[in-house]
Design an enzyme around this catalytic site. Sequence first.
Site, PDB file in Angstrom:
ATOM      1  N   GLY A 163       0.740  -1.317  -0.539  1.00 16.69           N
ATOM      2  CA  GLY A 163      -0.144  -0.198  -0.094  1.00 16.69           C
ATOM      3  C   GLY A 163       0.832   1.215  -0.178  1.00 16.69           C
ATOM      4  O   GLY A 163      -0.023   2.047  -0.196  1.00 16.69           O
ATOM      5  N   GLU A 165       4.004  -7.113   1.845  1.00 13.70           N
ATOM      6  CA  GLU A 165       3.373  -6.744   0.438  1.00 13.70           C
ATOM      7  C   GLU A 165       3.617  -5.911  -0.661  1.00 13.70           C
ATOM      8  O   GLU A 165       2.078  -5.232  -0.756  1.00 13.70           O
ATOM      9  CB  GLU A 165       1.969  -7.689   0.562  1.00 13.70           C
ATOM     10  N   GLY A 220       3.624  -3.451  -3.466  1.00 14.69           N
ATOM     11  CA  GLY A 220       3.350  -4.116  -5.031  1.00 14.69           C
ATOM     12  C   GLY A 220       4.129  -2.466  -5.787  1.00 14.69           C
ATOM     13  O   GLY A 220       5.059  -2.701  -6.208  1.00 14.69           O
ATOM     14  N   ARG A 221       3.179  -1.816  -5.880  1.00 16.38           N
ATOM     15  CA  ARG A 221       3.389  -0.609  -6.209  1.00 16.38           C
ATOM     16  C   ARG A 221       4.615   0.321  -6.263  1.00 16.38           C
ATOM     17  O   ARG A 221       5.554   0.552  -6.952  1.00 16.38           O
ATOM     18  CB  ARG A 221       2.263   0.214  -6.620  1.00 16.38           C
ATOM     19  N   ARG A 256      -5.546   2.657 -15.704  1.00 21.30           N
ATOM     20  CA  ARG A 256      -5.845   3.710 -14.922  1.00 21.30           C
ATOM     21  C   ARG A 256      -6.791   5.091 -15.009  1.00 21.30           C
ATOM     22  O   ARG A 256      -7.121   5.408 -14.410  1.00 21.30           O
ATOM     23  CB  ARG A 256      -4.330   3.358 -14.139  1.00 21.30           C
ATOM     24  N   TYR A 305      -9.503   4.766 -12.685  1.00 22.70           N
ATOM     25  CA  TYR A 305      -9.458   5.279 -11.585  1.00 22.70           C
ATOM     26  C   TYR A 305      -8.765   7.135 -11.384  1.00 22.70           C
ATOM     27  O   TYR A 305      -8.812   7.787 -10.615  1.00 22.70           O
ATOM     28  CB  TYR A 305      -8.106   5.522 -10.297  1.00 22.70           C
ATOM     29  N   CYS A 325     -12.448   2.862 -29.507  1.00 21.34           N
ATOM     30  CA  CYS A 325     -14.207   3.382 -29.803  1.00 21.34           C
ATOM     31  C   CYS A 325     -15.119   3.977 -28.135  1.00 21.34           C
ATOM     32  O   CYS A 325     -15.378   2.801 -28.346  1.00 21.34           O
ATOM     33  CB  CYS A 325     -15.367   2.385 -30.751  1.00 21.34           C
ATOM     34  N   GLU A 326     -14.256   4.110 -27.622  1.00 18.96           N
ATOM     35  CA  GLU A 326     -15.262   4.220 -25.968  1.00 18.96           C
ATOM     36  C   GLU A 326     -14.830   5.709 -26.131  1.00 18.96           C
ATOM     37  O   GLU A 326     -12.878   6.489 -25.822  1.00 18.96           O
ATOM     38  CB  GLU A 326     -14.564   3.974 -24.834  1.00 18.96           C
ATOM     39  N   TYR A 353       0.492  -2.113 -12.444  1.00 17.87           N
ATOM     40  CA  TYR A 353      -1.127  -1.576 -12.497  1.00 17.87           C
ATOM     41  C   TYR A 353      -0.786  -1.465 -14.036  1.00 17.87           C
ATOM     42  O   TYR A 353      -2.366  -0.605 -14.254  1.00 17.87           O
ATOM     43  CB  TYR A 353      -1.613  -1.700 -12.142  1.00 17.87           C
TER      44      TYR A 353
HETATM   45  N1  LLP Z   1      -1.412  -6.731  -0.858  1.00 16.52           N
HETATM   46  C1  LLP Z   1      -2.823  -7.418  -1.019  1.00 16.52           C
HETATM   47  C2  LLP Z   1      -3.996  -8.150   0.112  1.00 16.52           C
HETATM   48  C3  LLP Z   1      -3.313  -6.367  -2.046  1.00 16.52           C
HETATM   49  O1  LLP Z   1      -4.456  -7.052  -2.229  1.00 16.52           O
HETATM   50  C4  LLP Z   1      -2.904  -5.749  -2.939  1.00 16.52           C
HETATM   51  C5  LLP Z   1      -2.837  -4.875  -3.233  1.00 16.52           C
HETATM   52  C6  LLP Z   1      -0.917  -5.365  -2.223  1.00 16.52           C
HETATM   53  C7  LLP Z   1      -0.819  -5.964  -1.251  1.00 16.52           C
HETATM   54  C8  LLP Z   1      -0.295  -4.437  -2.820  1.00 16.52           C
HETATM   55  O2  LLP Z   1      -0.351  -3.022  -2.500  1.00 16.52           O
HETATM   56  P1  LLP Z   1       0.361  -1.652  -3.382  1.00 16.52           P
HETATM   57  O3  LLP Z   1       2.253  -2.009  -2.110  1.00 16.52           O
HETATM   58  O4  LLP Z   1       0.649  -2.060  -4.992  1.00 16.52           O
HETATM   59  O5  LLP Z   1      -0.445  -0.619  -2.846  1.00 16.52           O
HETATM   60  N2  LLP Z   1      -5.003  -1.432  -9.936  1.00 16.52           N
HETATM   61  C9  LLP Z   1      -5.055  -0.516  -8.277  1.00 16.52           C
HETATM   62  C10 LLP Z   1      -4.107  -0.533  -7.325  1.00 16.52           C
HETATM   63  C11 LLP Z   1      -5.071  -2.049  -7.133  1.00 16.52           C
HETATM   64  C12 LLP Z   1      -4.403  -2.676  -5.634  1.00 16.52           C
HETATM   65  C13 LLP Z   1      -5.211  -3.709  -5.020  1.00 16.52           C
HETATM   66  N3  LLP Z   1      -4.357  -4.320  -4.142  1.00 16.52           N
HETATM   67  C14 LLP Z   1      -4.177   0.479  -8.916  1.00 16.52           C
HETATM   68  O6  LLP Z   1      -3.894   0.902 -10.284  1.00 16.52           O
HETATM   69  O7  LLP Z   1      -4.337   1.508  -8.595  1.00 16.52           O
END
Ligand code: LLP
Length: 415
Positions: free
Chosen positions: A239, A273, A275-276, A312, A316, A342-343, A370
Amino acid sequence: MTQFTENNGALFVDNLSVAELAKAYGTPLYIYSQTAITQAFNEFKNALGDFPSLICYAVKANSNLSILKVLADLGSGFDIVSLGELERVLKAGGDPAKIVFSGVGKSVQEMKRALEVGVACFNVESEAELERLSDVAVGEGKTAKISLRVNPDVDAKTHPYISTGLKENKFGIEFNRAIDVYLKAKALPGIEIVGIDCHIGSQLTQATPFLDATDRILVLVEQLKNHGIVLKHIDLGGGLGVTYKDETPPAVADYLSPILAKLKDLKVSLMLEPGRAIVANAGILVTKVEYLKPTTEKNFAIVDAAMNDNIRPSLYQAWQEIRPVQSSNATPDIWDIVGPVCETGDFLAKGRTLAIAAGDYLAMFGAGAYCFSMSSNYNSRPRACELLVDGDTSRVIRQRESFDDLIRGELVGNA
Ligand code: LLP
């Protein structure tokens, strides 16, 4: 430090010219910097220092096999949410003992395979899932290691679609039910309790919600101890946000050090965890301007990337920086950057002041997370090529899709 730099008006990724890569591989083109990914991962590693911990990269952010391999080689664990992500991690050489399995809807098939390979932990999101997991584990002659994903009811102060830790969200087990569900888990034959978990949302730009969630979790850890349930790990999810425009998320070390301070006297390890924060700013999406279409209302730059390549902005209202790959003498004007789909919702950016001409390449930043992983074949558009750059070298890590790729598995009539 960014790996995307400008030299005489030309954009470089590591030591390579983005324009040259675009010419060689065509557009739309995703380009990632291995150096940037490594640096971002190491920021987490260094911030955690000697504290017993495991970084489980959230595969959904970018699940390309080569990127998973880079992270596996750095010692990363993985947070997965599907069988597909599990198989990707295994294929990339990830260690199953460093995998946590999240997600609200795990199927029997997914549970069986995860038990077979021996994942570190199932992050269980409901009582029904807990019961199913116990049954499946008993049937397989195994014990499933679990943590309960608890919903701490904390406002992550992010976009509502990516906020997950409020009572009204579908995720996790209600805070007030958590102890009862742990007691139930303790009594189930196929279950071994190892941890507790929460994930409150994505693209968080303040540290406070993380600290509030940690405090809430620690209350439960204490109560569980009184019930004779001693946990081995606390998983605080992902997150941490990144800078797309003018956001000022805390540095990794600044977000983690108060958390580590709270945990230091407990005999638990910390799982994360992210990701981003690991991949977003390690990638760009390169696209070519097909046409300029000035109208009385607005100026449209029609480019060859679209909402199917990066959804994205449409989904969003996300803002990602767009810059020409090579600066030019064109007169600056205000443009909506739109794709061929086409949107009306097919746009990459709106109202950007840019000096551009037809044929120019544009780079969309913050495209490592993402973006490709949420891409689709809408409008029968083949998905883009992905490149990984490391210093002076680049390699294709996903080929551009062909027409045959587009129709694979489809049948014409009964033939
Ligand atoms: N752990 C769990 C259980 C999650 O659901 C997520 C992301 C993460 C870890 C990783 O979160 P991060 O560190 O990447 O924030 N598609 C959206 C983001 C959706 C995130 C879903 N869950 C976007 O493009 O902003």
